[in-house]
Structure formats: structure tokens, C-alpha cells
Write an enzyme that holds these catalytic residues in place. Structure first.
Site, PDB file in Angstrom:
ATOM      1  N   GLU A  95       0.810  -1.317   0.119  1.00 60.83           N
ATOM      2  CA  GLU A  95       0.131  -0.187  -0.081  1.00 60.83           C
ATOM      3  C   GLU A  95       0.863   1.326  -0.213  1.00 60.83           C
ATOM      4  OE1 GLU A  95      -3.335   0.490   2.585  1.00 60.83           O
ATOM      5  OE2 GLU A  95      -4.273  -1.631   1.749  1.00 60.83           O
TER       6      GLU A  95
HETATM    7  C1  LIG Z   1       2.959  -9.170   0.260  1.00 68.43           C
HETATM    8  C2  LIG Z   1       2.610  -8.432  -0.649  1.00 68.43           C
HETATM    9  C3  LIG Z   1       1.212  -8.001  -1.079  1.00 68.43           C
HETATM   10  C4  LIG Z   1       0.841  -7.224  -1.905  1.00 68.43           C
HETATM   11  N1  LIG Z   1      -0.489  -7.011  -2.471  1.00 68.43           N
HETATM   12  C5  LIG Z   1      -0.877  -6.269  -3.492  1.00 68.43           C
HETATM   13  C6  LIG Z   1      -2.289  -6.364  -3.951  1.00 68.43           C
HETATM   14  O1  LIG Z   1      -3.123  -7.137  -3.422  1.00 68.43           O
HETATM   15  N2  LIG Z   1      -2.476  -5.665  -5.086  1.00 68.43           N
HETATM   16  C7  LIG Z   1      -1.496  -4.890  -5.879  1.00 68.43           C
HETATM   17  O2  LIG Z   1      -1.980  -4.527  -6.912  1.00 68.43           O
HETATM   18  N3  LIG Z   1      -0.386  -4.879  -5.355  1.00 68.43           N
HETATM   19  C8  LIG Z   1       0.038  -5.593  -4.323  1.00 68.43           C
HETATM   20  N4  LIG Z   1       1.323  -5.483  -3.684  1.00 68.43           N
HETATM   21  C9  LIG Z   1       2.172  -4.590  -4.510  1.00 68.43           C
HETATM   22  C10 LIG Z   1       2.577  -3.421  -3.272  1.00 68.43           C
HETATM   23  O3  LIG Z   1       1.678  -2.531  -3.595  1.00 68.43           O
HETATM   24  C11 LIG Z   1       4.098  -3.064  -4.242  1.00 68.43           C
HETATM   25  O4  LIG Z   1       5.030  -3.987  -3.693  1.00 68.43           O
HETATM   26  C12 LIG Z   1       4.639  -1.892  -3.673  1.00 68.43           C
HETATM   27  O5  LIG Z   1       3.810  -0.878  -4.377  1.00 68.43           O
HETATM   28  C13 LIG Z   1       6.220  -1.626  -4.178  1.00 68.43           C
HETATM   29  O6  LIG Z   1       6.385  -1.953  -5.417  1.00 68.43           O
HETATM   30  P1  LIG Z   1       7.832  -2.935  -5.516  1.00 68.43           P
HETATM   31  O7  LIG Z   1       7.735  -3.846  -4.333  1.00 68.43           O
HETATM   32  O8  LIG Z   1       8.039  -3.244  -7.108  1.00 68.43           O
HETATM   33  O9  LIG Z   1       8.920  -1.878  -5.306  1.00 68.43           O
HETATM   34  P2  LIG Z   1       9.734  -1.029  -6.409  1.00 68.43           P
HETATM   35  O10 LIG Z   1       8.602   0.026  -6.916  1.00 68.43           O
HETATM   36  O11 LIG Z   1      10.630  -1.422  -7.067  1.00 68.43           O
HETATM   37  O12 LIG Z   1      10.269   0.107  -4.922  1.00 68.43           O
HETATM   38  C14 LIG Z   1      11.579  -0.205  -4.578  1.00 68.43           C
HETATM   39  C15 LIG Z   1      11.934   0.905  -3.534  1.00 68.43           C
HETATM   40  O13 LIG Z   1      12.051   2.197  -4.106  1.00 68.43           O
HETATM   41  C16 LIG Z   1      11.449   3.110  -3.487  1.00 68.43           C
HETATM   42  N5  LIG Z   1      10.861   3.828  -4.289  1.00 68.43           N
HETATM   43  C17 LIG Z   1      10.195   3.921  -5.832  1.00 68.43           C
HETATM   44  N6  LIG Z   1       9.803   5.246  -6.230  1.00 68.43           N
HETATM   45  C18 LIG Z   1      10.342   5.906  -5.262  1.00 68.43           C
HETATM   46  C19 LIG Z   1      10.585   7.279  -5.319  1.00 68.43           C
HETATM   47  N7  LIG Z   1       9.939   8.045  -6.195  1.00 68.43           N
HETATM   48  N8  LIG Z   1      11.097   7.999  -4.267  1.00 68.43           N
HETATM   49  C20 LIG Z   1      11.571   7.397  -3.338  1.00 68.43           C
HETATM   50  N9  LIG Z   1      11.548   5.876  -3.121  1.00 68.43           N
HETATM   51  C21 LIG Z   1      10.944   5.395  -4.238  1.00 68.43           C
HETATM   52  C22 LIG Z   1      10.138   2.328  -2.698  1.00 68.43           C
HETATM   53  O14 LIG Z   1       9.786   2.995  -1.456  1.00 68.43           O
HETATM   54  C23 LIG Z   1      10.939   0.875  -2.262  1.00 68.43           C
HETATM   55  O15 LIG Z   1      11.619   1.220  -1.053  1.00 68.43           O
HETATM   56  C24 LIG Z   1       1.689  -6.382  -2.694  1.00 68.43           C
HETATM   57  C25 LIG Z   1       3.003  -6.525  -2.353  1.00 68.43           C
HETATM   58  C26 LIG Z   1       3.470  -7.456  -1.643  1.00 68.43           C
HETATM   59  C27 LIG Z   1       5.181  -7.738  -1.411  1.00 68.43           C
END
Ligand SMILES: Cc1cc2nc3c(=O)[nH]c(=O)nc-3n(C[C@H](O)[C@H](O)[C@H](O)COP(=O)(O)OP(=O)(O)OC[C@H]3O[C@@H](n4cnc5c(N)ncnc54)[C@H](O)[C@@H]3O)c2cc1C
Length: 810
Positions: free
Chosen positions: A500
Site C-alpha cells: 500500500e
Molecule cells: C505481500 C505483498 C502483497 C501485495 N498485495 C498487493 C495487492 O493485493 N494488489 C496489488 O496491486 N499490489 C500488491 N502488492 C504490491 C505492492 O503494493 C508493491 O510491492 C509496492 O507498491 C512496491 O512496489 P515494488 O515492490 O515493485 O517496489 P519498487 O517500486 O521497486 O520500489 C523499491 C523501493 O524504491 C522506493 N521508491 C520507488 N519510487 C520512489 C520514489 N519516487 N521516491 C523514493 N523512493 C521510491 C520504494 O519506496 C521502495 O523502497 C503487494 C506486495 C507485496 C509484497
């Protein structure tokens, strides 16, 4: 001349402090100039020149038309050039949600009575009965080790119970067969489940958060609502919502998943539909979902539904048994057992009326998601974080009393006490924030910024609490097994941090970035005037917003300076307890300083501030700490100023205030324009940095609350599930009570041992001996760590076990 300068300075400070309108400044300037003219005996020529200059300047400043033509329209032209263009998705994110107490904190002058008058949220009799009945029952059905290790899922009975009792439809109104609960009740349910089984808590909170249910309620057509809501409410459908793709995580608006409007055959008829291709991952409940909420970008290259070729992000509801939908495989998120996995589809044809809201809502998906995000974000993760913190207070506190080393309960060793006191105080502040935020949602707020603050800071504090808890519990926390009540929580804490809105992004981009535009009293008005209005309308709106903004900056700068010199000038809530009044003053001072600092940062860095995340993150921290302190002070008042809880208030508030001050220091030390930073430091810290971190003695009082049975411990952990029987945490609680009750007996034994008598039977009465033996048996059970056979954990064995379980269930 000296008198004139001093009087001018006094007028500047007093008028600026009270934020007086330009008319008063003009009168004061006229009086001062008249005085100067008489005192210095100006000749007629000088007087005429002076009067002419004065009248010209006063006219420009006081006559709106002149002011606009000569000043603000020129500024507007420059502003239009330097203001970066906002994408449609950014606009929709900014427009989403409402502004409440965050607006007050951003204004520099929080109206404390307004906050204290807000009624405390309360559960209805029906909601309370649900907590005492079905929620209690579901908790009893969840054995966390069985769930997370043996089944890797809730038991089929627990799942059936979840569906039958309406857990999946708590937010769905009664007219559709849902429970129709408010946000506070929803939060109480998730909190209680989280103290027992995170798998149960997550499985229940997801359908009640951002997803098909919430989107249908706000945007669904009547037909969609009447079909799906009763089925979701009764658990006949298991929903999930799929936004994230491998290439689009945090930058979710850039999803590559797409649909193309086309004609196709649906149930034997030719209809207008779309062919959708997607590849999603991390989708919670996905592997078992029957209804897939799907976000993709919709294109209409042939203009079949209008002139737009790229309609934008669109949300549809897709039954998962639709041919071409690949769903069912699972991820393994740090050994958590809630269902989570990828799903995909290639050129899957679906009718247009699967779009949530129907054809009219094609391309409005991002607006819909942003509009619904705040309520769920305000509840789900903040609440489960509070549940986790409450469990830690209770379990770690009990363990620290039962476990002895160096002949002392470890909770009384200062190093352990420090960590335990932190857990207790953070828990009080977190719960206060949960209550205030959920209450706001129940009053109709969609707190976009406050929900981001709650999500970030409560999951971060939960992480700190569980780290502290693990340090206290030592090896017992590290060795997993049915007797380990902390290890799974520790494993899970990064999940809450990531979902989230991952926390780094939430802190650095959302809290201040969105707050600066949404909560600031004038910035959004200025932006709208510059980008969305034209001609006289734009000129008038910009002039009004800009002149008010100038007075706002001046007022906050002068107030920050004045409060920094004389903190007692800063307003407190009139009705607040004398015990906490000074904290209100500190927040009022911080609020004025923050508002001033935020404005000067925006002026000095302009659009570049968005990229200077180390600065904007710290600005967000100041805003967040003020919110957390506000919630804590309000909770203290709402609960009737319970003196026994005051140490928790004092430690947590001082800690947060000190963090806010250090965040400001961080901004000033790293401010790109050094001379501006020096001026800012004079204005904000004219008498130095006054706020000190919390005292060790307060930390000891907080730790005591976790170490002693009593009303404070019960209040601090209210809303938890209390297991019975031989459950590891039930045994822990029994051992804790026994350890406390047997302390005089232990003392008697120690004194006898010093005299060389070591046999308890010869020292204690029969009653004492029995109590002591019971306590010892419980203590030994508590410190026991699970062990397993050599071949433990081999995949084949686990698989075999699962097959057996599945066969038994069938
Ligand atoms: C267990 C689990 C359940 C989930 N459930 C759902 C679901 O039901 N539906 C759904 O759609 N998604 C779901 N997600 C997805 C979740 O919302 C995403 O994992 C999350 O939005 C982050 O994306 P990412 O993991 O690809 O990280 P990335 O986008 O690769 O980010 C990596 C890091 O970079 C940082 N970052 C990225 N952009 C910026 C910025 N502009 N400035 C500073 N820092 C930044 C982030 O904070 C993070 O620390 C789930 C994820 C997990 C792990």
C-alpha cells in the site's frame, strides 16, 4: 530616526504576528511617516514627495485592480512559466481525499479546541457483539503455527467461518447483505485478529480495503452492485485487486497492462468489448480469488466508444473462471501464509460492462483508485501494526518478568527496560493515532495525507517495536515453532512496510509532497489559478491567494520567532489538562515554524523540492510528528486524563517532539542556500533547540506498565484476543501472573539461600510451596524452545503433511 525605526519594527512584528490586513499596515505606515515628518521637521517639498510616494505605493497595494496589473499578474506570468506541468495521474492523486487536522497543522495555527471537541469514536452494540462473538471465535480457530507452517493457509473451517459470518463484507452496507460496519469497527476487528493471526487479519482486511467492494460501492452501476455486493458480503465471491505488475511497482500509474476496445463474441452474441492482456504479481488473495479486480490501460484505436484513442487506466471486474485467466500460483512472502501470487491473461475478451461503473468509467480508473485509497490505507496496515504492538507489550512484558537472568527478571535490567519502555510508549501513541484516524474516516473524511502518515509511522514503529521485542526475547524469539509468539511477526514487518505504498516513497513523496499542495491554505489555489483558469478569473484568484499567502508566510515566521523566544506565547487548548498544556504549546510553535520552513523551502527550491526527497522527507516527518502528538494528547483527554497513563504520554510525546526538532535541524543543515538557512535558523530556533529527548525515568515508568499486571497494562492492550488453555501465549500470561504473585516467595527463598538453606520444602508453607511449584512449572514451559527431528522441514515431508491435511479436510 531611532524612534521611527524602533516603532516601524514593532509595527512589523505586531501586525505580522496578528496577520493584519493590508489596510491596517497602510494606516500604520501613514502614522509613522507623519511622525517622521514632524519629528525631523521636513520641509514642504520633502513632505509632498513623501506623500506622493506613499499614496502611489498605498494605492498599488490597496486597490486590487492596480495591484493585479502592476504586481500579481506579473508574478502569475513567472509562476506559470516555472510551475512544472502535472500529469493527469498526479492531478487525480492531488484532488483525491479531504483535508482535516492536517490542514490545521499546515496552517501554522492549529485550532486545538476543534480537535478536542471531536467526539471519540465508539462501537455500536452490534459491532461490539461481533467482536465478542465471531471475532473471538475466529481467533480461537487460528493456531498460528499450524497456519504458517503446516497448512500455509487458514484451515478450511476458518475460511468457511470467515465467509459465513460476513468478515469479507464488513464495509458493505446492510442493504446488500453486508455487516455495514464503520471504519472504527473495521479497525477493531482487524486489530483483534492481528493479535492472534496475521494471516487471518490480512485475509479479512484486504476485501474490506481498496478493492472490488469499495470500488463498487462508490462507482459501480446498480446492476453491478446488485449482483456482486451481496455475493461479496456472503463470501460467495473472494475478491482481490490487481494493480502491480513486474515493471510497475511504486510507479503504479505506468502499468504496461492494456486492453483494446473491439467487437467480439460473448455468450453467443456479438458485443462491444475489450481484449485485455496483463501480467500482475504480488496480488493478495489472488491465488484463491473468484473475482479479479483488474487495472489496465484501455485503448480505443478504432474510435468504437468515442474520440479518445488512449482512454487511460481502467478498472474491471473479471470472474477468475473466465477462459484465458491464469491465476492460482503463490508467492511466499517471508513465510506469511496469506494467499498472495501472480496472475496473467493474454488477449482475454471481456464485455465493456465489466468495467466498474460501466462504459462511462472507462479511463477513470486512476481517479477511482485515488478516491478510494485513503479510507483503506487509514485502517488496514496502521491497525494491524497496532495489533502487533499490543501483542508485543503484553507478551514481551510478560516474558521480561518471567525470564530471569543474574537472579533478576530481565525487564528490570536497565538495557532491557529501555527497549521495553519504548515498546509500551510507542504502542500508546500508535493506538491513539489509530483511533483518531479511524474516527475521522467514520465522520466522512477521506484523509489522503493523514492516512499516509498513519501507514508510514505506524508500520515503522511496529518494526521498531518488534525489533526491540526480538532483542528482549533473545534466542526464544529466533527459534521458530509452536511456542514462538514473536518470530512470525518479526518476519512479517517488512511486508507491512512495502505494501500500500512502500514506506520510503510514502515518506519522501506523499506525506509532504501531497501535503504541501493539498493541506497548504493557498498553494493549490495559486496552482489552479495558474494552470486551470484564464483571464480575469485567474488574475483575481491568484491575486487573492498570493496576497494571503504573503501575509501567511510573514505571520508564521514572526510567530515561530516569538514562540521560540517565549514559548508560553504559543497557544494551547484552553480545556486541556495542566499536565499536558505545555505539549500543545510546543506543537503550536512547531506548527508555525514548520509552515514557515515549508513555504521558504518551496520558494527557495521551487519544483526541485520534489526531487530533494531528503528535505521533503524531513518536512513530512515534522508534519507527521505533530499529527502523532495531537492524537496522543487527544487520547489522554478522551480517556479522562488517567494519571497512571501519563508516563506513556510524556515519553511518546517528548520523543516525537524531539524527532520533529531534529528533522528541522536536518533540513537547516542541508538547506541548499546557506544564507537562507542561517536566517531560517534565527527565525525558528532563536533561543536554540529547546526540546530534549525523553527522560530515562519516564522510560522506566513506561516499562513498569508492561511489567506489572494492572489497569494501565489492560488499557494499553485493550482490544486484544486472549487465548485460553495450553496455547503458548495463554501459558505465558499465566506464568506472568504467577511470577508476580510469587515474588514475595522468591524473596523468602533467596534470603534463606543466603543463610545456607536451599530446600524450598523446608522454607515455605504448604500453600506457598504449591504456588511456587506451579509458577516454576509455568516458567519452565515459557522458556522452553521448540526442537525438531533431524529431517525436519524437508520439502517432501511438508508436502506429504499437506497432502494428508488436504485429504482429511476433503
Ligand atoms: C505481500 C505483498 C502483497 C501485495 N498485495 C498487493 C495487492 O493485493 N494488489 C496489488 O496491486 N499490489 C500488491 N502488492 C504490491 C505492492 O503494493 C508493491 O510491492 C509496492 O507498491 C512496491 O512496489 P515494488 O515492490 O515493485 O517496489 P519498487 O517500486 O521497486 O520500489 C523499491 C523501493 O524504491 C522506493 N521508491 C520507488 N519510487 C520512489 C520514489 N519516487 N521516491 C523514493 N523512493 C521510491 C520504494 O519506496 C521502495 O523502497 C503487494 C506486495 C507485496 C509484497
Amino acid at each position: 530616526m531611532l524612534e521611527f525605526i524602533l516603532a516601524s519594527l514593532a509595527v512589523f512584528l505586531v501586525f505580522g504576528y496578528f496577520g493584519l490586513a493590508i489596510g491596517w499596515w497602510t494606516l500604520a505606515a501613514a502614522a509613522l511617516l507623519s511622525y517622521l515628518s514632524i519629528a525631523l521637521a521636513f520641509g514642504p517639498v520633502t513632505n509632498v514627495v513623501l506623500a506622493g510616494v506613499f499614496i502611489a505605493v498605498a494605492a498599488v497595494l490597496n486597490v486590487p485592480w492596480l495591484r493585479r496589473k502592476l504586481i500579481t499578474e506579473r508574478i502569475l506570468a513567472v509562476y506559470r512559466r516555472i510551475l512544472p506541468d502535472m500529469s493527469q495521474t498526479e492531478k487525480e492523486a492531488i484532488d483525491a481525499g479531504t483535508v482535516w487536522w492536517d490542514g490545521d497543522l499546515f496552517s501554522g495555527a492549529p485550532r486545538w479546541e476543534k480537535l478536542l471537541e471531536v467526539p471519540q469514536p465508539r462501537l455500536s452494540a452490534e459491532e461490539q457483539a461481533f467482536l465478542d462473538g465471531p471475532v473471538e471465535e475466529l481467533c480461537a480457530m487460528c493456531d498460528d503455527w499450524e497456519v504458517t507452517h503446516e497448512r500455509l493457509d487458514l484451515s478450511p473451517q476458518a475460511w468457511q467461518y470467515v465467509k459465513d459470518k460476513g468478515f469479507l463484507g464488513m464495509i458493505i452496507p446492510k442493504q446488500y447483505g453486508g455487516l455495514g460496519f464503520g471504519a472504527f469497527a473495521h479497525s477493531a476487528v482487524v486489530q483483534k485478529l492481528a493479535t492472534r493471526s496475521s494471516t487471518a487479519a490480512i485475509s479479512v482486511m484486504v476485501p474490506n480495503s481498496l478493492g472490488p467492494g469499495e470500488l463498487l460501492l462508490h462507482y459501480g452501476t446498480d446492476e453491478q452492485k446488485n449482483h456482486y455486493l451481496p455475493r461479496l458480503a456472503k463470501g460467495l465471491e473472494i475478491p482481490c485487486f490487481a494493480l502491480t505488475s513486474p515493471e510497475a511497482g511504486s510507479d503504479a500509474a505506468s502499468i504496461p497492462d492494456y486492453g483494446v476496445v473491439c467487437r467480439g463474441t460473448w455468450q453467443g452474441k456479438e458485443v462491444l468489448g475489450m481484449r485485455v492482456t496483463w501480467d500482475k504479481r504480488y496480488i493478495t488473495l489472488g491465488p484463491i480469488a473468484t473475482l479479479l479486480g483488474l487495472a489496465f490501460r484501455l485503448y480505443d484505436p478504432e474510435g468504437l466508444i468515442g474520440d479518445e484513442k488512449d482512454l487511460g487506466i481502467t478498472c474491471a471486474l473479471v470472474p477468475t473462471n473466465t477462459p484465458g485467466v491464469n491465476i492460482g500460483r503463490r508467492h511466499m512472502p517471508l513465510n506469511a501464509a496469506f494467499q498472495n501470487g501472480p496472475n496473467s491473461g493474454k488477449d482475454v475478451f471481456m464485455p465493456l460492462d465489466w468495467i466498474i461503473g460501466g462504459r462511462d468509467y472507462a479511463g477513470k480508473g486512476w481517479m477511482m483508485l485515488m478516491g478510494c485509497l485513503a479510507a483503506g490505507r487509514a485502517i488496514s496496515l496502521p491497525t494491524s501494526a497496532v495489533g502487533g504492538a499490543k501483542a508485543l507489550v503484553r507478551f514481551v512484558g510478560a516474558y521480561a518478568r518471567v525470564r530471569t537472568q543474574f537472579k533478576t527478571p530481565i525487564g528490570r535490567l536497565e538495557g532491557v527496560e529501555e527497549a521495553l519502555g519504548r515498546i509500551a510508549a510507542h504502542c500508546y501513541m500508535m493506538d491513539a493515532t489509530r483511533i483518531l484516524t479511524a474516527g475521522a474516516v467514520d465522520r466522512g473524511e477521506k484523509p489522503a495525507v493523514l492516512s499516509a502518515i498513519a501507514k508510514y509511522h505506524m508500520t515503522e514503529r511496529a518494526r521498531q517495536c518488534v525489533n526491540d521485542g526480538m532483542d528482549i526475547v533473545g534466542g526464544k524469539g529466533i527459534c521458530l515453532g509452536p511456542n514462538n509468539w514473536i518470530g512470525r511477526g518479526y518476519q512479517l514487518s517488512p511486508v507491512a512496510i512495502t505494501v500500500e505504498g512502500a514506506n520510503i516513497l510514502t515518506r519522501t513523496l506523499i506525506i509532504f509532497g501531497q501535503g504541501a499542495i493539498r493541506c497548504h491554505p493557498y498553494v493549490l489555489r495559486e496552482m489552479r489559478a495558474a494552470k486551470e483558469m484564464q483571464g480575469v478569473e485567474a488574475s483575481r484568484e491568484f491575486d487573492d491567494a498570493f496576497t494571503s499567502h504573503v501575509s501567511h508566510v510573514l505571520r508564521n515566521g514572526i510567530r515561530a520567532f516569538a514562540y521560540g523566544i517565549a514559548p508560553s506565547l504559543a497557544p494551547a487548548a484552553r480545556s486541556a489538562s495542566p499536565d499536558t498544556k505545555h505539549y500543545y504549546r510546543h506543537v503550536s510553535r512547531l506548527s508555525a515554524a514548520f509552515a514557515f520552513l515549508a513555504d521558504i523551502s518551496m520558494i527557495a527550491m521551487g519544483g526541485a523540492l520534489k526531487r530533494k526527497e531528503k528535505i521533503s522527507g524531513r518536512l513530512g516527518d515534522v508534519l507527521s510528528m505533530m499529527y502523532l502528538v495531537s492524537a496522543t494528547l487527544k487520547r489522554y483527554e478522551d480517556q479522562g486524563r488517567i494519571q497512571a497513563d501519563l508516563p506513556l504520554v510524556r515519553w511518546s510525546v517528548r520523543d516525537a517532539l524531539h524527532r520533529a526538532q531534529e528533522a528541522m535541524e536536518g533540513i537547516l543543515s542541508n538547506f541548499p542556500a546557506k544564507s537562507v538557512a542561517t536566517l531560517l535558523r534565527w527565525a525558528i530556533f532563536p533561543a536554540g533547540k529547546r526540546l530534549r529527548p525523553p527522560l530515562d525515568s519516564r522510560n522506566r515508568e513506561c516499562a513498569r506498565i508492561a511489567l506489572e499486571p494492572g489497569a494501565s497494562r489492560e488499557r494499553l492492550t485493550a482490544g486484544m484476543y486472549h487465548p485460553r488453555g495450553d496455547d503458548a501465549t495463554a501459558v505465558l500470561e499465566a506464568a506472568f501472573q504467577a511470577a508476580v504473585a510469587c515474588e514475595p516467595i522468591d524473596k523468602k527463598l533467596r534470603e534463606a539461600q543466603k543463610k545456607g538453606v536451599s530446600d524450598p520444602q523446608s522454607i515455605l508453607t504448604a500453600e506457598e510451596l504449591s504456588a511456587w511449584q506451579r509458577k516454576e512449572a509455568l516458567r519452565k514451559q515459557v522458556i522452553k524452545v521448540d526442537d525438531f527431528p533431524q529431517d525436519f522441514g524437508r520439502a517432501a515431508l511438508v508436502l506429504g503433511e499437506q497432502t494428508k491435511i488436504a485429504a482429511k479436510a476433503a
